[in-house]
Scaffold this motif. Structure first.
Motif, PDB file in Angstrom:
ATOM      1  N   ILE A  46       0.844  -1.205   0.000  1.00  0.00           N
ATOM      2  CA  ILE A  46       0.000   0.000   0.000  1.00  0.00           C
ATOM      3  C   ILE A  46       0.876   1.250   0.000  1.00  0.00           C
ATOM      4  O   ILE A  46       0.603   2.220  -0.722  1.00  0.00           O
ATOM      5  CB  ILE A  46      -0.948  -0.016   1.220  1.00  0.00           C
ATOM      6  CG1 ILE A  46      -1.903  -1.205   1.147  1.00  0.00           C
ATOM      7  CG2 ILE A  46      -1.746   1.286   1.285  1.00  0.00           C
ATOM      8  CD1 ILE A  46      -2.799  -1.351   2.357  1.00  0.00           C
ATOM      9  N   PHE A  47       1.940   1.219   0.807  1.00  0.00           N
ATOM     10  CA  PHE A  47       2.863   2.356   0.844  1.00  0.00           C
ATOM     11  C   PHE A  47       3.536   2.542  -0.515  1.00  0.00           C
ATOM     12  O   PHE A  47       3.707   3.682  -0.978  1.00  0.00           O
ATOM     13  CB  PHE A  47       3.905   2.138   1.943  1.00  0.00           C
ATOM     14  CG  PHE A  47       4.865   3.282   2.092  1.00  0.00           C
ATOM     15  CD1 PHE A  47       4.479   4.457   2.709  1.00  0.00           C
ATOM     16  CD2 PHE A  47       6.166   3.183   1.602  1.00  0.00           C
ATOM     17  CE1 PHE A  47       5.365   5.514   2.849  1.00  0.00           C
ATOM     18  CE2 PHE A  47       7.053   4.224   1.735  1.00  0.00           C
ATOM     19  CZ  PHE A  47       6.659   5.398   2.363  1.00  0.00           C
ATOM     20  N   ASP A  48       3.911   1.452  -1.151  1.00  0.00           N
ATOM     21  CA  ASP A  48       4.514   1.546  -2.490  1.00  0.00           C
ATOM     22  C   ASP A  48       3.540   2.167  -3.485  1.00  0.00           C
ATOM     23  O   ASP A  48       3.939   2.975  -4.343  1.00  0.00           O
ATOM     24  CB  ASP A  48       4.939   0.157  -2.978  1.00  0.00           C
ATOM     25  CG  ASP A  48       6.074  -0.422  -2.143  1.00  0.00           C
ATOM     26  OD1 ASP A  48       6.763   0.371  -1.455  1.00  0.00           O
ATOM     27  OD2 ASP A  48       6.263  -1.659  -2.165  1.00  0.00           O
ATOM     28  N   PHE A  49       2.277   1.806  -3.360  1.00  0.00           N
ATOM     29  CA  PHE A  49       1.261   2.375  -4.250  1.00  0.00           C
ATOM     30  C   PHE A  49       1.099   3.873  -4.010  1.00  0.00           C
ATOM     31  O   PHE A  49       1.000   4.662  -4.964  1.00  0.00           O
ATOM     32  CB  PHE A  49      -0.067   1.655  -4.041  1.00  0.00           C
ATOM     33  CG  PHE A  49      -1.210   2.223  -4.826  1.00  0.00           C
ATOM     34  CD1 PHE A  49      -1.339   1.958  -6.180  1.00  0.00           C
ATOM     35  CD2 PHE A  49      -2.157   3.030  -4.211  1.00  0.00           C
ATOM     36  CE1 PHE A  49      -2.392   2.494  -6.916  1.00  0.00           C
ATOM     37  CE2 PHE A  49      -3.215   3.565  -4.932  1.00  0.00           C
ATOM     38  CZ  PHE A  49      -3.331   3.295  -6.286  1.00  0.00           C
ATOM     39  N   LEU A  50       1.080   4.281  -2.752  1.00  0.00           N
ATOM     40  CA  LEU A  50       0.897   5.695  -2.426  1.00  0.00           C
ATOM     41  C   LEU A  50       2.100   6.537  -2.814  1.00  0.00           C
ATOM     42  O   LEU A  50       1.962   7.743  -3.070  1.00  0.00           O
ATOM     43  CB  LEU A  50       0.606   5.855  -0.928  1.00  0.00           C
ATOM     44  CG  LEU A  50      -0.732   5.304  -0.430  1.00  0.00           C
ATOM     45  CD1 LEU A  50      -0.829   5.428   1.082  1.00  0.00           C
ATOM     46  CD2 LEU A  50      -1.894   6.036  -1.086  1.00  0.00           C
ATOM     47  N   THR A  51       3.283   5.941  -2.847  1.00  0.00           N
ATOM     48  CA  THR A  51       4.486   6.705  -3.198  1.00  0.00           C
ATOM     49  C   THR A  51       4.788   6.678  -4.694  1.00  0.00           C
ATOM     50  O   THR A  51       5.765   7.301  -5.126  1.00  0.00           O
ATOM     51  CB  THR A  51       5.706   6.147  -2.436  1.00  0.00           C
ATOM     52  OG1 THR A  51       5.836   4.741  -2.702  1.00  0.00           O
ATOM     53  CG2 THR A  51       5.556   6.376  -0.948  1.00  0.00           C
ATOM     54  N   ARG A  52       3.981   5.971  -5.471  1.00  0.00           N
ATOM     55  CA  ARG A  52       4.264   5.873  -6.910  1.00  0.00           C
ATOM     56  C   ARG A  52       4.260   7.229  -7.612  1.00  0.00           C
ATOM     57  O   ARG A  52       5.139   7.490  -8.457  1.00  0.00           O
ATOM     58  CB  ARG A  52       3.255   4.928  -7.569  1.00  0.00           C
ATOM     59  CG  ARG A  52       3.633   4.514  -8.988  1.00  0.00           C
ATOM     60  CD  ARG A  52       2.689   3.439  -9.486  1.00  0.00           C
ATOM     61  NE  ARG A  52       2.763   2.253  -8.640  1.00  0.00           N
ATOM     62  CZ  ARG A  52       1.868   1.273  -8.673  1.00  0.00           C
ATOM     63  NH1 ARG A  52       0.830   1.351  -9.498  1.00  0.00           N
ATOM     64  NH2 ARG A  52       1.999   0.220  -7.894  1.00  0.00           N
ATOM     65  N   PRO A  53       3.316   8.158  -7.307  1.00  0.00           N
ATOM     66  CA  PRO A  53       3.400   9.475  -7.962  1.00  0.00           C
ATOM     67  C   PRO A  53       4.698  10.214  -7.642  1.00  0.00           C
ATOM     68  O   PRO A  53       5.273  10.873  -8.517  1.00  0.00           O
ATOM     69  CB  PRO A  53       2.185  10.229  -7.397  1.00  0.00           C
ATOM     70  CG  PRO A  53       1.232   9.160  -6.995  1.00  0.00           C
ATOM     71  CD  PRO A  53       2.088   8.036  -6.504  1.00  0.00           C
ATOM     72  N   LEU A  54       5.177  10.098  -6.411  1.00  0.00           N
ATOM     73  CA  LEU A  54       6.433  10.750  -6.047  1.00  0.00           C
ATOM     74  C   LEU A  54       7.601  10.117  -6.779  1.00  0.00           C
ATOM     75  O   LEU A  54       8.491  10.823  -7.285  1.00  0.00           O
ATOM     76  CB  LEU A  54       6.645  10.662  -4.534  1.00  0.00           C
ATOM     77  CG  LEU A  54       7.977  11.212  -4.025  1.00  0.00           C
ATOM     78  CD1 LEU A  54       8.085  12.702  -4.279  1.00  0.00           C
ATOM     79  CD2 LEU A  54       8.159  10.901  -2.539  1.00  0.00           C
ATOM     80  N   CYS A  55       7.629   8.801  -6.857  1.00  0.00           N
ATOM     81  CA  CYS A  55       8.722   8.110  -7.544  1.00  0.00           C
ATOM     82  C   CYS A  55       8.751   8.474  -9.027  1.00  0.00           C
ATOM     83  O   CYS A  55       9.826   8.638  -9.614  1.00  0.00           O
ATOM     84  CB  CYS A  55       8.583   6.602  -7.369  1.00  0.00           C
ATOM     85  SG  CYS A  55       8.854   6.026  -5.671  1.00  0.00           S
ATOM     86  N   THR A  56       7.562   8.619  -9.622  1.00  0.00           N
ATOM     87  CA  THR A  56       7.500   9.016 -11.029  1.00  0.00           C
ATOM     88  C   THR A  56       8.060  10.421 -11.217  1.00  0.00           C
ATOM     89  O   THR A  56       8.815  10.684 -12.169  1.00  0.00           O
ATOM     90  CB  THR A  56       6.053   8.946 -11.533  1.00  0.00           C
ATOM     91  OG1 THR A  56       5.548   7.620 -11.349  1.00  0.00           O
ATOM     92  CG2 THR A  56       5.966   9.314 -12.997  1.00  0.00           C
ATOM     93  N   ALA A  57       7.703  11.331 -10.285  1.00  0.00           N
ATOM     94  CA  ALA A  57       8.206  12.699 -10.390  1.00  0.00           C
ATOM     95  C   ALA A  57       9.714  12.754 -10.159  1.00  0.00           C
ATOM     96  O   ALA A  57      10.429  13.497 -10.841  1.00  0.00           O
ATOM     97  CB  ALA A  57       7.479  13.589  -9.382  1.00  0.00           C
ATOM     98  N   LEU A  58      10.226  11.970  -9.206  1.00  0.00           N
ATOM     99  CA  LEU A  58      11.664  11.944  -8.955  1.00  0.00           C
ATOM    100  C   LEU A  58      12.419  11.320 -10.120  1.00  0.00           C
ATOM    101  O   LEU A  58      13.522  11.753 -10.472  1.00  0.00           O
ATOM    102  CB  LEU A  58      11.955  11.173  -7.669  1.00  0.00           C
ATOM    103  CG  LEU A  58      11.592  11.876  -6.353  1.00  0.00           C
ATOM    104  CD1 LEU A  58      11.745  10.924  -5.181  1.00  0.00           C
ATOM    105  CD2 LEU A  58      12.459  13.115  -6.146  1.00  0.00           C
ATOM    106  N   ASP A  59      11.826  10.311 -10.723  1.00  0.00           N
ATOM    107  CA  ASP A  59      12.473   9.678 -11.867  1.00  0.00           C
ATOM    108  C   ASP A  59      12.599  10.657 -13.034  1.00  0.00           C
ATOM    109  O   ASP A  59      13.594  10.643 -13.772  1.00  0.00           O
ATOM    110  CB  ASP A  59      11.670   8.445 -12.282  1.00  0.00           C
ATOM    111  CG  ASP A  59      12.325   7.691 -13.425  1.00  0.00           C
ATOM    112  OD1 ASP A  59      13.411   7.123 -13.209  1.00  0.00           O
ATOM    113  OD2 ASP A  59      11.750   7.675 -14.529  1.00  0.00           O
TER     114      ASP A  59
END
Length: 292
Positions: A46-59
């Motif tokens: 669930i945490f991985d799902f919630l952080t996916r928008p941040l990871c996309t922006a950081l990438d």
């Protein structure tokens, strides 16, 4: 029959209702606890799902995706926070069903048919708003916030080399989760606008004409809401304004439809004539378009 007997008779149904309410609340609490335990066992995905928008922006910025713990116990409380949110989402349909079973016996058949669609529409619109926040607003917000980063640079001064400080994101997991949940809950509540206004129209608390006359005030209020709920980014603010104002216009049409149905029924029953509104007042020329 004495006054004491009357008091005993009136107290008995009250005690029965309180007992049933306690039973419904206990069942709802148990469902919430079960949902919370289930989500606690899978809080990492669930945490991985919630952080996916941040990871996309950081990438997109060429950075690795990572959050840190500021305090030793922060990881545990992040898991608890995710469990609370997930448990509420999982148990909400059951909780809503329990509340419906509690109030349904006191409603007439027509009232049950009128209230049940709102009970179904409310969680649907909340999840629709949450999805809109997750897939549309949070990527825009995170890209905007990450735009304030700057790398450290070394420049030649007049006498000695000077270094400009770098600004790089190194976020707290708890702070990030609080921000993301705030976005999701805020937009979920904003999407309740058609449900709320339609229910108020059903109860006769608002009218389509009144909502039309307050359009300009609604626009100002929605603009203020957009400025508060989104970062100072014109694109995300205009997206939020357009969506919420569109929901306001949809609410006007839904309330107008309810009024037309109610007026048609009153005319069919002979309560009002064809030239009167539902309150028995003569129709104005501008109201002719609203006649069924």
């Amino acid at each position: 029959m004495s006054a004491a007997d009357d008091l005993d008779d009136s107290a008995a149904p009250l005690l029965e209702h309180l007992t049933e309410l306690r039973s419904r609340l206990i069942k709802s609490l148990l469902a919430f606890i079960v949902g919370m335990i289930i989500c606690f066992t899978v809080w990492n995905p669930i945490f991985d799902f919630l952080t996916r928008p941040l990871c996309t922006a950081l990438d997109a910025e060429g950075q690795d995706c990572g959050l840190i713990f500021i305090a030793l116990e922060e990881g545990f409380f992040v898991a608890i926070q995710i469990s609370l949110l997930g448990g509420l989402c999982l148990s909400f349909p059951f909780i809503g069903y329990q509340m419906w079973r509690f109030v349904a016996p006191g409603l007439y058949k027509a009232e049950k048919g009128a209230f049940l669609p709102f009970l179904v529409a409310s969680p649907f619109m909340f999840f629709l708003g949450a999805a809109f926040a997750y897939y549309v607003i949070t990527p825009l917000a995170f890209n905007f916030f990450l735009g304030f980063q700057q790398g450290g640079t070394l420049t030649d001064g007049p006498e000695s080399a000077t270094q400009a400080a770098g600004l790089l994101f190194q976020g707290s997991a708890k702070a990030y989760l609080n921000l993301t949940i705030k976005f999701i809950v805020a937009f979920g509540l904003c999407f309740q606008l058609p449900v709320l206004l339609t229910l108020m129209g059903k109860a006769g608390l608002v009218s389509a004409a009144g909502l039309r006359n307050t359009r300009k005030y609604a626009m100002v209020g929605i603009l203020i809401l957009a400025a508060i709920a989104t970062p100072p980014d014109v694109v995300s603010q205009m997206i939020l304004f357009s969506v919420v104002y569109g929901l306001y216009e949809v609410s006007i049409q839904l309330v107008a439809r309810i009024e037309r149905i109610r007026l048609a029924k009153l005319r069919a029953d002979g309560v009002v004539s064809e030239d009167e509104d539902e309150y028995g007042n003569p129709l104005n020329p501008v109201d002719e378009d609203d006649k069924p």
